[in-house]
Design a protein around this motif. Structure first.
Motif, mmCIF file in Angstrom:
data_model
loop_
_atom_site.group_PDB
_atom_site.id
_atom_site.type_symbol
_atom_site.label_atom_id
_atom_site.label_comp_id
_atom_site.label_asym_id
_atom_site.label_seq_id
_atom_site.Cartn_x
_atom_site.Cartn_y
_atom_site.Cartn_z
ATOM 1 N N GLY A 1 102.007 -32.497 -34.983
ATOM 2 C CA GLY A 1 100.687 -32.523 -35.598
ATOM 3 C C GLY A 1 100.210 -31.104 -35.855
ATOM 4 O O GLY A 1 100.989 -30.152 -35.778
ATOM 5 N N SER A 2 98.950 -30.944 -36.151
ATOM 6 C CA SER A 2 98.425 -29.613 -36.454
ATOM 7 C C SER A 2 98.564 -28.698 -35.243
ATOM 8 O O SER A 2 98.131 -29.021 -34.140
ATOM 9 C CB SER A 2 96.958 -29.704 -36.864
ATOM 10 O OG SER A 2 96.418 -28.398 -37.028
ATOM 11 N N LEU A 3 99.156 -27.533 -35.475
ATOM 12 C CA LEU A 3 99.324 -26.559 -34.404
ATOM 13 C C LEU A 3 98.385 -25.359 -34.567
ATOM 14 O O LEU A 3 98.501 -24.387 -33.823
ATOM 15 C CB LEU A 3 100.774 -26.067 -34.360
ATOM 16 C CG LEU A 3 101.818 -27.092 -33.913
ATOM 17 C CD1 LEU A 3 103.221 -26.484 -33.964
ATOM 18 C CD2 LEU A 3 101.521 -27.596 -32.501
ATOM 19 N N ALA A 4 97.480 -25.438 -35.520
ATOM 20 C CA ALA A 4 96.551 -24.318 -35.731
ATOM 21 C C ALA A 4 95.743 -24.062 -34.468
ATOM 22 O O ALA A 4 95.042 -24.938 -33.964
ATOM 23 C CB ALA A 4 95.628 -24.641 -36.899
ATOM 24 N N GLY A 5 95.896 -22.863 -33.926
ATOM 25 C CA GLY A 5 95.178 -22.482 -32.716
ATOM 26 C C GLY A 5 95.755 -23.042 -31.428
ATOM 27 O O GLY A 5 95.226 -22.766 -30.347
ATOM 28 N N GLU A 6 96.830 -23.806 -31.508
ATOM 29 C CA GLU A 6 97.451 -24.408 -30.326
ATOM 30 C C GLU A 6 98.429 -23.428 -29.672
ATOM 31 O O GLU A 6 98.984 -22.543 -30.331
ATOM 32 C CB GLU A 6 98.200 -25.685 -30.705
ATOM 33 C CG GLU A 6 97.314 -26.816 -31.172
ATOM 34 C CD GLU A 6 96.585 -27.492 -30.020
ATOM 35 O OE1 GLU A 6 97.212 -27.746 -28.976
ATOM 36 O OE2 GLU A 6 95.378 -27.744 -30.168
ATOM 37 N N HIS A 7 98.659 -23.620 -28.369
ATOM 38 C CA HIS A 7 99.666 -22.845 -27.649
ATOM 39 C C HIS A 7 100.998 -23.593 -27.706
ATOM 40 O O HIS A 7 101.047 -24.805 -27.468
ATOM 41 C CB HIS A 7 99.250 -22.651 -26.192
ATOM 42 C CG HIS A 7 98.019 -21.818 -26.027
ATOM 43 N ND1 HIS A 7 98.033 -20.446 -26.074
ATOM 44 C CD2 HIS A 7 96.723 -22.169 -25.819
ATOM 45 C CE1 HIS A 7 96.812 -19.980 -25.899
ATOM 46 N NE2 HIS A 7 95.995 -21.005 -25.746
ATOM 47 N N ALA B 1 102.363 -22.150 -39.037
ATOM 48 C CA ALA B 1 101.491 -23.301 -38.786
ATOM 49 C C ALA B 1 100.239 -22.914 -37.998
ATOM 50 O O ALA B 1 99.389 -23.766 -37.738
ATOM 51 C CB ALA B 1 102.266 -24.382 -38.033
ATOM 52 N N GLY B 2 100.144 -21.649 -37.598
ATOM 53 C CA GLY B 2 98.950 -21.173 -36.911
ATOM 54 C C GLY B 2 99.023 -21.220 -35.401
ATOM 55 O O GLY B 2 98.004 -21.025 -34.719
ATOM 56 N N ALA B 3 100.213 -21.471 -34.836
ATOM 57 C CA ALA B 3 100.358 -21.574 -33.383
ATOM 58 C C ALA B 3 100.395 -20.203 -32.725
ATOM 59 O O ALA B 3 100.794 -19.203 -33.339
ATOM 60 C CB ALA B 3 101.643 -22.334 -33.045
ATOM 61 N N HIS B 4 99.990 -20.169 -31.465
ATOM 62 C CA HIS B 4 100.184 -19.005 -30.608
ATOM 63 C C HIS B 4 101.421 -19.307 -29.756
ATOM 64 O O HIS B 4 101.407 -20.241 -28.953
ATOM 65 C CB HIS B 4 98.965 -18.772 -29.725
ATOM 66 C CG HIS B 4 97.741 -18.407 -30.511
ATOM 67 N ND1 HIS B 4 97.451 -17.106 -30.882
ATOM 68 C CD2 HIS B 4 96.747 -19.174 -31.016
ATOM 69 C CE1 HIS B 4 96.330 -17.084 -31.572
ATOM 70 N NE2 HIS B 4 95.876 -18.329 -31.669
ATOM 71 N N VAL B 5 102.476 -18.543 -29.944
ATOM 72 C CA VAL B 5 103.795 -18.885 -29.418
ATOM 73 C C VAL B 5 104.201 -17.943 -28.296
ATOM 74 O O VAL B 5 104.089 -16.714 -28.420
ATOM 75 C CB VAL B 5 104.861 -18.844 -30.538
ATOM 76 C CG1 VAL B 5 106.238 -19.205 -29.987
ATOM 77 C CG2 VAL B 5 104.473 -19.797 -31.677
ATOM 78 N N VAL B 6 104.682 -18.536 -27.208
ATOM 79 C CA VAL B 6 105.398 -17.801 -26.173
ATOM 80 C C VAL B 6 106.856 -18.241 -26.269
ATOM 81 O O VAL B 6 107.165 -19.428 -26.110
ATOM 82 C CB VAL B 6 104.844 -18.087 -24.766
ATOM 83 C CG1 VAL B 6 105.742 -17.451 -23.700
ATOM 84 C CG2 VAL B 6 103.432 -17.559 -24.631
ATOM 85 N N ALA B 7 107.742 -17.309 -26.577
ATOM 86 C CA ALA B 7 109.156 -17.623 -26.795
ATOM 87 C C ALA B 7 110.012 -16.950 -25.731
ATOM 88 O O ALA B 7 109.821 -15.764 -25.431
ATOM 89 C CB ALA B 7 109.596 -17.170 -28.186
#
Length: 273
Positions: free
Chosen positions: A42-48, A66-72
């Motif tokens: 679903g929408s990942l805008a602003g999601e972790h 998609a606007g996600a904040h990613v920890v890789a």
């Protein structure tokens, strides 16, 4: 935010990268396919979002778009410069940890509810999934799991009782989660192409069955499916209280583990304690 990025093939060529068989790597270059995978939760805008094994960052860039904040988390230090370029292109959206995902607690790193989206390295994919699905605490700290597996593993996760694929992994995945195959992925989509087909599995948590402990369910299913050709009276005799639980729940001792429904496994676990 629209960010102009070079083609993934150019990034890999410029950094001299190649997929490591030892690390279970297979790279995806199809940007449209990667965007489709990133859209599954679903929408990942602003999601972790927590990602394991980003490699040169194909799926990572789709998540960032998609606007996600990613920890890789990436073990292969060769890929770090390419990922650093993504950090610069998407300021404040990407943090890369060099390390072994099997030894990392994502909630400790993120500190907030998060989605897990990964093209998992084949050699550790199942172990990671079992770890995320495990533990007695529920609901989990993750909101959803969107994970690429070998098709054989994906089929095991979503399988039903009485089928050849049904086993411990299906029970651990389904007793308190909803699991489905979101997308098949042909082997030709990868570089280098693996010998097997793949699929993306989407898992979301649901209410756990009351009175059931994951640790007990793991013990029961581990004993039973460790000897899946044997009747329950044989395979479960090593688990304290299991044979008595069979009698109390009315589950016949001469049944084999693949015929036992998830509800019946939960009933057994509840009786064992």
């Amino acid at each position: 935010m629209t960010v102009s990025l070079p083609p993934l093939r150019d990034v890999i060529a410029r950094h001299g990268l190649s997929a490591s068989k030892a690390l279970g790597q297979n790279f995806l270059f199809d940007e449209k396919l990667l965007d489709r995978i990133a859209a599954i939760p679903g929408s990942l805008a602003g999601e972790h979002v927590y990602e394991v094994g980003p490699g040169p960052g194909g799926l990572t860039r789709a998540l960032l778009r998609a606007g996600a904040h990613v920890v890789a988390v990436e073990r292969d230090h060769r890929c770090l410069p390419a990922l650093a370029e993504l950090s610069e292109a998407f300021p404040g959206q990407l943090r890369v940890i060099e390390g072994d995902a099997l030894k990392i607690d994502p909630f400790t790193e993120i500190g907030a509810p998060f989605h897990i989206v990964s093209n998992l390295p084949y050699n550790v994919g199942t172990a990671l999934a079992v770890g995320w699905l495990g533990g007695n605490a529920w609901p989990p700290t993750w909101k959803s799991l969107t994970l690429m597996f070998q098709r054989e593993v994906a089929d095991r996760i979503v399988s039903s009782p009485g089928t050849g694929a049904y086993g411990r992994l299906a029970i651990l995945a389904q007793w308190r989660s909803n699991a489905s195959i979101a997308m098949p992925v042909h082997r030709s989509a990868f570089t280098p192409p693996p010998k097997v087909m793949s699929a993306v599995v989407h898992i979301t948590p649901k209410d756990a069955a009351s009175g059931v402990k994951m640790s007990v369910l793991e013990n029961l299913t581990g004993a039973a499916f460790g000897q899946r050709r044997k009747m329950l009276r044989q395979s479960l005799k090593s688990v304290p209280g299991a044979l008595e639980a069979l009698q109390k729940t009315g589950i016949a001792e001469d049944r084999r583990p693949e015929t036992i429904s998830i509800a019946e496994w939960c009933a057994l676990a509840r009786e064992v304690g």
